[in-house]
Design an enzyme around this catalytic site. Structure first.
Site, short mmCIF file in Angstrom:
data_model
loop_
_atom_site.label_atom_id
_atom_site.label_comp_id
_atom_site.label_asym_id
_atom_site.label_seq_id
_atom_site.Cartn_x
_atom_site.Cartn_y
_atom_site.Cartn_z
CG HIS A 36 55.65 26.58 -31.11
ND1 HIS A 36 54.83 27.64 -30.80
CD2 HIS A 36 55.33 25.61 -30.22
CE1 HIS A 36 54.07 27.33 -29.76
NE2 HIS A 36 54.34 26.09 -29.39
CB ALA A 124 42.74 17.11 -25.41
N GLY A 125 44.83 19.65 -26.81
CA GLY A 125 45.91 19.83 -27.79
C GLY A 125 45.60 19.26 -29.16
CB SER A 127 43.50 21.97 -33.26
OG SER A 127 43.38 23.29 -33.68
CB SER A 128 38.38 21.67 -29.88
OG SER A 128 38.92 22.57 -28.95
CG ASP A 173 46.17 24.10 -35.12
OD1 ASP A 173 47.12 23.31 -35.17
OD2 ASP A 173 46.03 24.96 -34.24
CE1 TYR A 223 51.13 28.70 -30.83
CE2 TYR A 223 50.93 30.94 -31.65
CZ TYR A 223 51.04 29.58 -31.89
OH TYR A 223 51.08 29.12 -33.18
C1 GLA Z 1 49.05 25.58 -31.94
C2 GLA Z 1 48.86 26.55 -33.11
C3 GLA Z 1 49.55 26.02 -34.37
C4 GLA Z 1 51.01 25.66 -34.09
C5 GLA Z 1 51.12 24.78 -32.85
C6 GLA Z 1 52.54 24.54 -32.42
O1 GLA Z 1 48.39 24.38 -32.21
O2 GLA Z 1 47.49 26.76 -33.35
O3 GLA Z 1 49.45 26.98 -35.40
O4 GLA Z 1 51.80 26.81 -33.97
O5 GLA Z 1 50.43 25.33 -31.72
O6 GLA Z 1 53.27 23.89 -33.41
#
Ligand code: GLA
Length: 388
Positions: A36, A124-125, A127-128, A173, A223
């Site tokens: 973040h 799954a974190g 960033s699909s 991402d 978020y």
């Molecule tokens: C998500 C957001 C990113 C970033 C992360 C946390 O993946 O898309 O821009 O803020 O959370 O670091």
């Protein structure tokens, strides 16, 4: 040709009765450090992984665009004038948002047919969503024979997510998906856009993603709350330190310590996280340059602790995964991406990987009753496009 590209071609042919004319291929990413920090003008470290979204396209003979998402078995149709969000087809908003931004950038997108497929795990974190945005942009640019600078593509895809999808994300991402380099960790200063790819010492370490398979809250709402809190914290410092403070990036650690006791909660903890995390990214970059993987790993553990305590975006499952990672010998581990569920990223010695995965997965399941999902991440190159 990649298997997923073959698949996109086959599905396109079956559905639309002709082969696609162009493809965009874009990877997912893991966030190595810098949780973040991106929308606070800060620093991040990340890597693109060998899981990609493929968008296959051709110009359509009708006025409407058709986009078929193979994994969902769903098709979205829309016309280019008056593109709207669709709450029933949220996935298509990422494609539509990119089309809107391409228009704004002066690209006269013509009606098109598209097939979306790929192997980026969803939710799954990794960033699909950014990989879908970037693959869409790359495919449509290729289809219209237009070359845009890579930065412009990353920025345009971020705007699609901020403005059309409505998620106030930073550029981590999209940057990672566009700029990934094989076997290298990416560093980015989101303020100046200075970036570099630092090669991992070869063959000795690897990244393992462990998905907790437990989502706690609606991530987009949390978020947006954190985003707002960070902007409020920056404004709080602006009132005291001067107009040069635009974002938390502009507050030094020393200034923070000086004012910390006077700050209201939870802004104090949010600022503490972001400002200390920026320093951890800089320290991690130095450590990587020195080849000091242990120091990088410790920065990852410290990052998780700060996310847990100060940013409050961890979950009991993610905390347990990090605790087990330490117990079973990971050099570093932390939650990756937005948080509030999702996955951890683990830096592990090559020779220990199999034992590590087995021990962590077994103990996690024994203590939670949940089977985690484990992916070995091969660090891969960024997005590309090509014609049939
Ligand atoms: C998500 C957001 C990113 C970033 C992360 C946390 O993946 O898309 O821009 O803020 O959370 O670091």
């Amino acid at each position: 040709m990649l298997e997923v590209v073959e698949q996109a071609k086959k599905v396109f042919q079956e559905r639309y009765g002709r082969p696609p004319a162009a493809y965009g291929v874009a990877p997912g990413r893991v966030e190595v450090l810098g949780n973040h920090t991106d929308y606070n003008g800060g620093y991040v470290m990340s890597a693109a992984i060998d899981r990609v979204t493929v968008v296959a396209v051709d110009k359509a003979s009708t006025e409407k665009c058709r986009v078929f998402a193979q994994q969902k078995g769903a098709e979205a149709t829309f016309s280019l004038d008056g593109i709207q969000q669709d709450p029933h087809d949220r996935w298509a908003d990422y494609v539509k948002g990119v089309v809107v931004e391409l228009h704004k950038a002066g690209v006269a997108v013509e009606p098109f047919d598209a097939v979306v497929t790929g192997n980026v795990p969803i939710g799954a974190g990794v960033s699909s969503s950014a990989s879908l945005e970037v693959a869409t942009a790359m495919a449509l640019l290729e289809l219209h024979n237009i070359v845009l600078p890579r930065w412009e593509i990353a920025r345009l895809c971020r705007r699609a997510e901020n403005e059309f999808v409505g998620m106030p994300c930073g550029i981590l991402d999209q940057f990672s998906s566009v700029f990934g380099e094989e076997n290298s960790i990416l560093f980015l200063d989101t303020r100046t856009e200075e970036h570099e790819a630092v090669a991992l010492p070869s063959g000795s370490f690897g990244l393992i993603l462990i998905h907790s398979m437990a989502q706690h809250t609606l991530v987009s709402g949390d978020y947006a709350t954190r985003y707002r809190e960070c902007m409020e914290a920056a404004a709080w410092f602006r009132d005291r330190l001067g107009a040069h403070v635009q974002l938390l990036r502009d507050v030094s650690w020393e200034e923070f310590l000086q004012w910390e006791t006077q700050m209201p909660e939870p802004l104090r903890r949010r600022a503490r996280h972001v400002i200390s995390e920026n320093q951890r990214v800089l320290d991690g970059r130095e450590a990587l340059h020195r080849g000091d993987i242990r120091a990088l790993g410790e920065a990852m553990y410290a990052s998780h602790e700060s996310s847990r305590v100060n940013y409050e975006n961890s979950t009991p499952e993610l905390d347990l995964l990090v605790e087990l990672a330490r117990k079973h010998g990971a050099i570093g581990a932390r939650l990756t991406g937005a948080g509030w569920g999702g996955a951890t990223i683990n830096l592990v010695e090559e020779a220990q990987m199999d034992d590590f995965v087995r021990s962590v997965a077994e103990e996690y399941t024994a203590r939670t009753g949940i089977q985690p999902n484990v992916h070995r991440c091969h660090i891969a190159a960024g997005a590309r496009s090509f014609r049939e």
